[in-house]
Each structure stands twice: as C-alpha cells, then as structure tokens.
Scaffold this motif. Structure first.
Motif, mmCIF file in Angstrom:
data_model
loop_
_atom_site.group_PDB
_atom_site.id
_atom_site.type_symbol
_atom_site.label_atom_id
_atom_site.label_comp_id
_atom_site.label_asym_id
_atom_site.label_seq_id
_atom_site.Cartn_x
_atom_site.Cartn_y
_atom_site.Cartn_z
ATOM 1 N N THR A 34 0.823 -1.111 0.070
ATOM 2 C CA THR A 34 0.314 0.216 -0.241
ATOM 3 C C THR A 34 1.055 1.388 0.134
ATOM 4 N N ASP A 35 2.214 0.998 -0.127
ATOM 5 C CA ASP A 35 2.891 2.247 0.889
ATOM 6 C C ASP A 35 2.568 3.144 1.243
ATOM 7 N N GLU A 36 1.903 2.907 2.567
ATOM 8 C CA GLU A 36 1.511 3.670 3.642
ATOM 9 C C GLU A 36 1.513 3.273 4.808
ATOM 10 N N PRO A 37 1.926 3.982 5.951
ATOM 11 C CA PRO A 37 2.325 3.502 7.024
ATOM 12 C C PRO A 37 0.924 2.498 7.451
ATOM 13 N N TRP A 38 1.181 1.949 7.921
ATOM 14 C CA TRP A 38 0.483 0.550 8.659
ATOM 15 C C TRP A 38 0.956 0.415 10.017
ATOM 16 N N GLU A 39 -0.036 -0.304 11.255
ATOM 17 C CA GLU A 39 0.073 -0.952 12.674
ATOM 18 C C GLU A 39 -0.125 -2.141 12.595
ATOM 19 N N LEU A 40 0.498 -3.423 12.916
ATOM 20 C CA LEU A 40 -0.483 -4.126 13.357
ATOM 21 C C LEU A 40 -1.163 -4.585 15.015
ATOM 22 N N LEU A 58 8.389 -10.242 17.675
ATOM 23 C CA LEU A 58 7.932 -9.442 16.668
ATOM 24 C C LEU A 58 7.747 -7.978 16.971
ATOM 25 N N ARG A 59 7.672 -7.380 18.121
ATOM 26 C CA ARG A 59 7.558 -6.464 18.350
ATOM 27 C C ARG A 59 9.173 -5.122 18.238
ATOM 28 N N GLU A 60 9.678 -6.332 18.673
ATOM 29 C CA GLU A 60 11.584 -6.259 18.893
ATOM 30 C C GLU A 60 11.880 -6.001 17.522
ATOM 31 N N GLN A 61 11.325 -6.929 16.356
ATOM 32 C CA GLN A 61 11.909 -6.531 15.167
ATOM 33 C C GLN A 61 11.189 -5.791 14.335
ATOM 34 N N ASP A 62 10.432 -5.239 14.809
ATOM 35 C CA ASP A 62 9.134 -4.199 14.033
ATOM 36 C C ASP A 62 8.332 -3.272 14.453
ATOM 37 N N PRO A 63 8.647 -2.384 14.485
ATOM 38 C CA PRO A 63 7.939 -1.459 15.629
ATOM 39 C C PRO A 63 6.334 -1.226 15.184
ATOM 40 N N ARG A 64 5.813 -1.315 13.911
ATOM 41 C CA ARG A 64 5.447 -1.304 13.980
ATOM 42 C C ARG A 64 3.883 -2.445 14.180
ATOM 43 N N VAL A 65 4.410 -3.528 14.611
ATOM 44 C CA VAL A 65 3.739 -4.410 15.763
ATOM 45 C C VAL A 65 3.629 -3.740 17.105
ATOM 46 N N LYS A 66 2.116 -3.524 17.261
ATOM 47 C CA LYS A 66 1.873 -2.622 18.384
ATOM 48 C C LYS A 66 1.271 -4.258 19.557
ATOM 49 N N VAL A 67 1.213 -4.308 21.347
ATOM 50 C CA VAL A 67 0.945 -5.710 21.976
ATOM 51 C C VAL A 67 0.653 -5.498 22.201
ATOM 52 N N GLY A 311 3.404 0.444 22.449
ATOM 53 C CA GLY A 311 3.809 0.834 21.421
ATOM 54 C C GLY A 311 2.506 1.950 21.196
ATOM 55 N N PHE A 312 1.980 2.206 22.088
ATOM 56 C CA PHE A 312 0.631 3.012 21.695
ATOM 57 C C PHE A 312 1.762 4.533 22.288
ATOM 58 N N ASP A 313 2.195 5.045 23.150
ATOM 59 C CA ASP A 313 2.122 6.289 23.190
ATOM 60 C C ASP A 313 3.468 5.905 23.974
ATOM 61 N N GLY A 314 4.587 5.499 24.552
ATOM 62 C CA GLY A 314 5.571 4.904 24.794
ATOM 63 C C GLY A 314 5.314 5.523 25.956
ATOM 64 N N THR A 315 4.470 5.710 26.738
ATOM 65 C CA THR A 315 4.406 5.435 28.225
ATOM 66 C C THR A 315 3.975 4.618 28.945
ATOM 67 N N GLN A 316 3.681 3.537 28.615
ATOM 68 C CA GLN A 316 3.316 2.461 29.068
ATOM 69 C C GLN A 316 4.748 1.726 29.981
ATOM 70 N N PRO A 317 4.509 1.351 30.759
ATOM 71 C CA PRO A 317 5.487 0.449 31.326
ATOM 72 C C PRO A 317 5.842 -0.985 30.829
ATOM 73 N N GLU A 318 6.539 -1.413 30.869
ATOM 74 C CA GLU A 318 6.822 -2.811 29.830
ATOM 75 C C GLU A 318 7.607 -3.762 30.853
ATOM 76 N N SER A 319 5.954 -4.501 31.753
ATOM 77 C CA SER A 319 6.418 -5.493 32.570
ATOM 78 C C SER A 319 6.671 -6.959 31.786
ATOM 79 N N GLU A 320 7.349 -8.132 32.262
ATOM 80 C CA GLU A 320 7.691 -9.156 32.588
ATOM 81 C C GLU A 320 6.314 -9.907 31.231
#
Ligand code: UDP
Ligand code: MG
Length: 331
Positions: A34-40, A58-67, A311-320
């Motif tokens: 599509t040549d347009e930005p996307w997220e999974l 997957l998210r470490e490989q590609d930041p377009r993956v949101k979890v 990956g939604f706004d960068g403010t979320q803590p990343e716990s194990e």
C-alpha cells in the motif's frame, strides 16, 4: 516520533504462538504494497502458551507491531474491542490470527474504502477444512440471526472487515458487554459493502470455538439484537390459551349432547400439566437470559483489563510477560 498509521490491522489471539510469525509475514507482504504507514495490533487474550513472548519478539523486530496483553482470557469479541479501542488508523481491519482470513483480501477492502465505503465486510463464499457440523451450524446460525434480528446482518460474514475511523468511533459509543461485533457494525449504518473470499483452513492449532461457546455466542447475538424469544413466549401463550378454549367448548358439547364426557383418566391430566410446566420453565429461562445480561450491564464493570499496551504512546511500562497457567477460555 512515529508516523500515525493509516491502517490498523487488529488480530485477537488466544494461544496462537505457532501461527503468529506467519501472520506477521503475510500481513507485511500485503500491507507493504500500500506504500502507506500501517500497524499490526496483536491482542493477547490471556493465552497460556508462548503467544505473549512471540508477540514481543515480533515487536522487537518491527515497531509497527503493537501488543496488548490482557490480564486473563476475556473472550474473542472483547479482544477485538480492545484492538478497536487502541488502534489509531484511519481504517481499521479486524482479522483472525489463525490465517483463516487471508490478509490478501485487505487490499480489495482498501480499494473499496477509497471509493467511499465506510464498512467493507468479507463474505465467506466457501469454507475449507471445517467439519460439516461446523459448516451446517454456522450457516443455520447466520440465517436465524438474519431472520429474527432487527438489523440486517449480512449472511455468512465473520468479523473479518474493514471499518472507517468514523465507524470505529461509533462502535466505541456502544458499551454493551455481550458484544456481537458483526451485529454492531451493521447497526451503526454507514455505507457498507462486501467482498467475497474463501475461508482457509487454520494455519496451526485448533479452533477455540467448541459447540458450547458457539451456543453462547449465538445467544449473545440473538439477545443483543432481538426480542424475538420473548415475543415467542407471548405467542405461545396465546396459542395454548386459544387451544384450551376450544378444548373447553368441546368438553361442554360432549357433556350436553354425548351423554358421558370423554375424559381419559389421569394420564391426560399428567401430560398436560407436565407440558405446561415445561413451557413455563422454558419461558422463564428465556427471561432469565435477558435478565442475566441486564444484570451484567448494570454492574458496569470494565469490559477488559490490560496488563500492558506496548507501542501506543511510549508511556506504558513494559513489565515481563506473564504465562498464564490455568486460564479458561471465555467466549
Ligand atoms: N480468540 C480469542 N479469544 C478466545 C477465543 C478465540 O482471542 O477466547 C481468537 C483466536 O485466537 C482467533 C479468533 O479469535 O484469532 C477466532 O477464533 P477461532 O479460530 O478459534 O474460531 P473459529 O475460526 O474456529 O470460529
Ligand atoms: Mg479460526
């Protein structure tokens, strides 16, 4: 600062560790065209296998993956809801994580969306690799729903669909707990159209929709969009009352003109009483189905609880990530 995605692909995942890398690969292949930005947006619905870990990889490989990780299993429709709440694309696509919905269809959906359609749903032309029982019950289900609900829910469509941002915002206003997303996206209206596709076999693993869950899903769909079962009780009441009125006339006639009344002993009474008892219990149960759902609504609990949203706004803590051991799937 990351670019705002134009498309969000939302995939609810419950124990899908084996299929996720392939899902990611196929989605990349399609969406990069599509040549347009996307997220999974991957929603982990309290899986108890390695799904959460695979998502992070997957998210470490590609930041377009949101979890999004739930605190437990909240069920398929709720997982989709969370994906809609978090996804930020101008168009949001819901897709099953097991690759039964081929991502390639998304390109056709996008095309129609660009022509001005606000909902593009995918119609199952055929299903591969599913038992005749599943196919039969699914067909029956869609036809019953179509007949008795107040909204026109297109036949043989699952949740696989594209929605415009306007539609997603409208869906967010619908707070109901027992969610039937296909019905809700029809209810909102807007310009809708369908594309046909062949439903593939599961890429890996097994269905999480055994008969019991299908039944609950069907009940949610019916009670969510129709009063038909309650009205049926009313009609049944009228029918039985009418029938007994005719019976009473017959008895009077027999008494007056036939000498002895034709009563056939206790068995007749017993059968009649048991029949009516059964009918009453069924209608009581039907009221109960609605009542229980009203109770759930009144409690006003949150629809789901999120442990992490990455990956939604960068403010979320990343716990194990946590591996759940004994969660039971809800649907
Ligand atoms: N799913 C989920 N939570 C559940 C059950 C299922 O998120 O409690 C997801 C599952 O991972 C899949 C989608 O919902 O991506 C559809 O489920 P499934 O393939 O088991 O259903 P089927 O396609 O057999 O109807
Ligand atoms: Mg499936």
């Amino acid at each position: 600062m990351e670019q705002r995605p134009r498309y969000s692909i939302v995939a609810p995942c419950f124990n899908e560790e084996a299929g996720l890398p392939e899902l990611y690969r196929r989605v990349c292949e399609v969406m990069d065209q599509t040549d347009e930005p996307w997220e999974l947006v991957l929603v982990d619905d309290g899986s108890h296998d390695r799904t959460a870990l695979v998502m992070r990889e997957l998210r470490e490989q590609d930041p377009r993956v949101k979890v999004i990780n739930f605190t437990r299993n909240f069920g398929h429709q709720i997982a989709v809801t969370a994906g809609l709440d978090y996804g930020r694309g101008d168009a949001v696509v819901i897709i099953d994580a097991d690759l039964q919905d081929p991502p390639e269809v998304i390109l056709q959906m996008i095309e129609l969306w660009k022509q001005g359609y606000e909902v593009v749903y995918a119609v199952r032309k055929a299903r591969k690799g599913e038992s005749w029982f599943k196919e039969f019950t699914a067909k029956l289900f869609y036809r019953i729903i179509y007949r008795i609900t107040d909204v026109d829910i297109p036949l043989d469509t699952g949740d696989f669909r594209l929605m415009d941002r306007k539609v997603v915002e409208a869906m967010k206003l619908m707070k109901e707990r027992h969610r039937f997303i296909r019905g809700m996206t029809s209810w909102v209206g807007y310009r809708q159209t369908g594309v046909e596709y062949v439903r593939e076999e599961r890429f890996a693993g097994e269905t999480h929709y055994p008969f019991r869950k299908m039944l609950k899903f069907a009940m949610d769909a019916i009670t969510g969009f129709s009063y038909a079962p309650l009205q049926f009780a009313t009609w049944l009441g009228f029918a039985i009352a009418g029938l007994s009125a005719v019976g009473a006339l017959l008895v009077i006639y027999a008494r007056l003109f036939m000498g002895s009344a034709p009563f056939y002993g206790q068995a007749t009474t017993l059968v009649t009483v048991l029949f009516l008892g059964g009918v009453q219990l069924i209608t009581l149960g039907t009221i109960g189905e609605y009542l229980g759902r009203i109770y759930d609504e009144v409690k006003g609990r949150p629809l789901y609880l999120v442990r992490d949203a990455l990956g939604f706004d960068g403010t979320q803590p990343e716990s194990e990530p946590e591996l759940h051991h004994e969660s039971v799937a809800v649907k």
